[in-house]
Design a protein around this motif. Structure first.
Motif, short mmCIF file in Angstrom:
data_model
loop_
_atom_site.label_atom_id
_atom_site.label_comp_id
_atom_site.label_asym_id
_atom_site.label_seq_id
_atom_site.Cartn_x
_atom_site.Cartn_y
_atom_site.Cartn_z
N GLU A 1 0.48 -20.72 45.71
CA GLU A 1 -0.33 -20.18 46.80
C GLU A 1 0.45 -20.17 48.12
OE1 GLU A 1 -4.93 -21.20 46.06
OE2 GLU A 1 -3.62 -22.97 46.07
N ILE A 2 1.22 -21.21 48.34
CA ILE A 2 2.02 -21.28 49.58
C ILE A 2 3.02 -20.15 49.63
CG2 ILE A 2 3.79 -22.64 50.75
CD1 ILE A 2 2.17 -25.15 49.76
N GLU A 3 3.64 -19.83 48.51
CA GLU A 3 4.60 -18.73 48.50
C GLU A 3 3.91 -17.40 48.81
OE1 GLU A 3 7.87 -16.74 48.79
OE2 GLU A 3 7.82 -18.93 48.56
N LEU A 4 2.71 -17.20 48.29
CA LEU A 4 1.97 -15.99 48.62
C LEU A 4 1.60 -15.96 50.10
CD1 LEU A 4 -0.39 -15.74 45.50
CD2 LEU A 4 1.64 -14.35 45.99
N HIS B 1 -3.23 -15.88 75.04
CA HIS B 1 -3.57 -16.29 73.67
C HIS B 1 -2.25 -16.43 72.91
CE1 HIS B 1 -5.95 -15.02 69.77
NE2 HIS B 1 -5.70 -16.31 69.79
N TYR B 2 -2.14 -17.48 72.10
CA TYR B 2 -0.96 -17.63 71.26
C TYR B 2 -1.37 -18.31 69.96
CZ TYR B 2 3.81 -18.36 69.75
OH TYR B 2 4.96 -18.30 69.02
N GLU B 3 -0.86 -17.80 68.84
CA GLU B 3 -1.30 -18.30 67.53
C GLU B 3 -0.23 -18.12 66.47
OE1 GLU B 3 -4.95 -17.36 64.35
OE2 GLU B 3 -4.36 -15.85 65.83
N ASN B 4 -0.16 -19.10 65.58
CA ASN B 4 0.60 -18.97 64.34
C ASN B 4 -0.16 -19.64 63.21
OD1 ASN B 4 3.26 -17.64 64.89
ND2 ASN B 4 3.43 -19.32 66.36
N SER B 5 0.11 -19.19 61.99
CA SER B 5 -0.39 -19.86 60.80
C SER B 5 0.62 -20.95 60.41
CB SER B 5 -0.55 -18.86 59.65
OG SER B 5 -1.47 -17.83 60.00
N ILE B 6 0.10 -22.13 60.07
CA ILE B 6 0.92 -23.33 59.88
C ILE B 6 0.65 -23.93 58.51
CG2 ILE B 6 1.36 -25.67 60.75
CD1 ILE B 6 0.08 -24.68 63.43
N LEU B 7 1.72 -24.38 57.86
CA LEU B 7 1.62 -25.17 56.63
C LEU B 7 1.95 -26.62 56.93
CD1 LEU B 7 1.54 -25.56 53.49
CD2 LEU B 7 4.00 -24.99 53.52
N GLU C 1 8.36 -31.79 58.63
CA GLU C 1 8.07 -30.88 59.74
C GLU C 1 7.08 -29.80 59.29
OE1 GLU C 1 9.24 -30.70 62.94
OE2 GLU C 1 10.30 -32.60 62.71
N PRO C 2 6.12 -29.44 60.15
CA PRO C 2 5.23 -28.34 59.78
C PRO C 2 6.02 -27.03 59.66
CG PRO C 2 4.93 -28.94 62.08
CD PRO C 2 5.83 -29.98 61.49
N GLU C 3 5.57 -26.16 58.78
CA GLU C 3 6.22 -24.86 58.59
C GLU C 3 5.37 -23.78 59.22
OE1 GLU C 3 7.25 -21.73 54.97
OE2 GLU C 3 7.15 -23.87 54.50
N LEU C 4 6.00 -22.94 60.03
CA LEU C 4 5.29 -21.80 60.61
C LEU C 4 5.37 -20.64 59.62
CD1 LEU C 4 6.37 -21.90 64.37
CD2 LEU C 4 4.38 -22.91 63.25
N LEU C 5 4.23 -20.27 59.08
CA LEU C 5 4.17 -19.19 58.10
C LEU C 5 4.28 -17.82 58.76
CD1 LEU C 5 1.24 -20.65 55.97
CD2 LEU C 5 3.67 -20.64 55.36
N LEU D 1 -3.06 -33.24 55.61
CA LEU D 1 -2.46 -33.53 54.32
C LEU D 1 -1.55 -32.38 53.92
CD1 LEU D 1 -5.67 -34.74 52.45
CD2 LEU D 1 -3.87 -36.19 53.42
N ARG D 2 -0.48 -32.70 53.21
CA ARG D 2 0.42 -31.63 52.76
C ARG D 2 -0.34 -30.62 51.91
NH1 ARG D 2 4.47 -35.39 49.47
NH2 ARG D 2 3.67 -36.83 51.04
#
Length: 254
Positions: free
Chosen positions: A9-12, A231-237, A242-246, A194-195
């Motif tokens: 799912e993360i790869e998608l 306004h500023y936004e990113n999707s995060i994993l 370290e968090p990953e910015l998707l 949580l991861r």
């Protein structure tokens, strides 16, 4: 319920995020005096479809466009149309793309030509407030840690955080649990990061007071005092480090 994503799912979600980030970059690059908001919307729609995805926003609860484009004192959800951008405007672009069952979501505020020093500082503080919150988007922290970091940074710089609209989880739905406020909100609870969690963090920052109003179109949200908003936004994993910015902030228009 908060869902933790599998590696598949993360790869998608990475693929959806890549398209979304490139669409934001394309829209931002188009911001210039004389361009209409509708021209930007149409270009982004073509781009997203060319990548085998669909615009997440188009038709969402009846929203009539592919991009939210909010100018000056418009906070979020501005509907693209015949409005012509002018020198000195600041333009918030919010875009989402849906591919293979998963969404990406990101936003940014862009200068139209030369802008005032206050407008530039508002854009910079809004963007940096995201990264102040991002420091806490990791295992071992809880939601109020992130929310509080955003709020403290914004208010220390003399601006205010919008209360009525917040970030959110993201995945197969554009808006999933948990809600991600940009201020400490006891009702939001204290979920632990949580991861495998995926969230969209999106500070909405006003130059004046925090209050907002919704226009009669039912979508466009403006500052109640008529002052600027960004306004500023990113999707995060959330990972085990370290968090990953998707949605890559350095993505270029393709």
């Amino acid at each position: 319920m908060i869902t933790l994503k599998s590696s598949h799912e993360i790869e998608l979600m990475r693929q959806a995020g890549k398209i979304t980030a490139a669409a934001r970059a394309l829209a931002g690059a188009m911001v210039a005096p004389g361009v209409t908001t509708q021209e930007i919307d149409r270009a982004v729609q073509r781009f997203i479809k060319s990548k085998g995805a669909v615009p997440s926003f188009l038709g969402f609860h009846g929203y009539p466009a592919s991009v939210c484009i909010s100018v000056n004192d418009e906070v979020i959800h501005g509907i693209p149309g015949k409005r012509v951008l002018r020198e000195g405007d600041i333009v918030s672009i919010d875009v989402g793309a849906y591919k293979d069952g998963y969404h990406g979501d990101c936003a940014g505020t862009y200068p139209c030509g030369r802008i005032s020093e206050e407008a530039r500082r508002l854009i910079d503080v809004t963007r940096q407030s995201f990264f102040e919150g991002l420091k806490y988007a990791r295992e071992g922290y809880r939601l109020p840690d992130l929310s509080g970091a955003v709020q403290r940074y914004v208010e220390a710089n003399g601006f205010s955080v919008v209360r009525e609209y917040v970030g959110h989880g993201i995945g197969t739905q554009m808006h999933e649990a948990p809600e991600v406020p940009n201020y400490v909100e006891p009702k939001a609870g204290r979920p632990r990061f949580l991861r495998g969690m995926t969230i969209a963090l999106e500070p909405m920052v006003n130059a004046g007071r925090a209050g907002v109003v919704v226009l009669p179109d039912g979508w466009t949200v403006k500052t109640a005092d008529g002052k600027l908003s960004a306004h500023y936004e990113n999707s995060i994993l959330i990972t085990d480090g370290e968090p990953e910015l998707l949605t890559d902030p350095e993505a270029k228009a393709e």
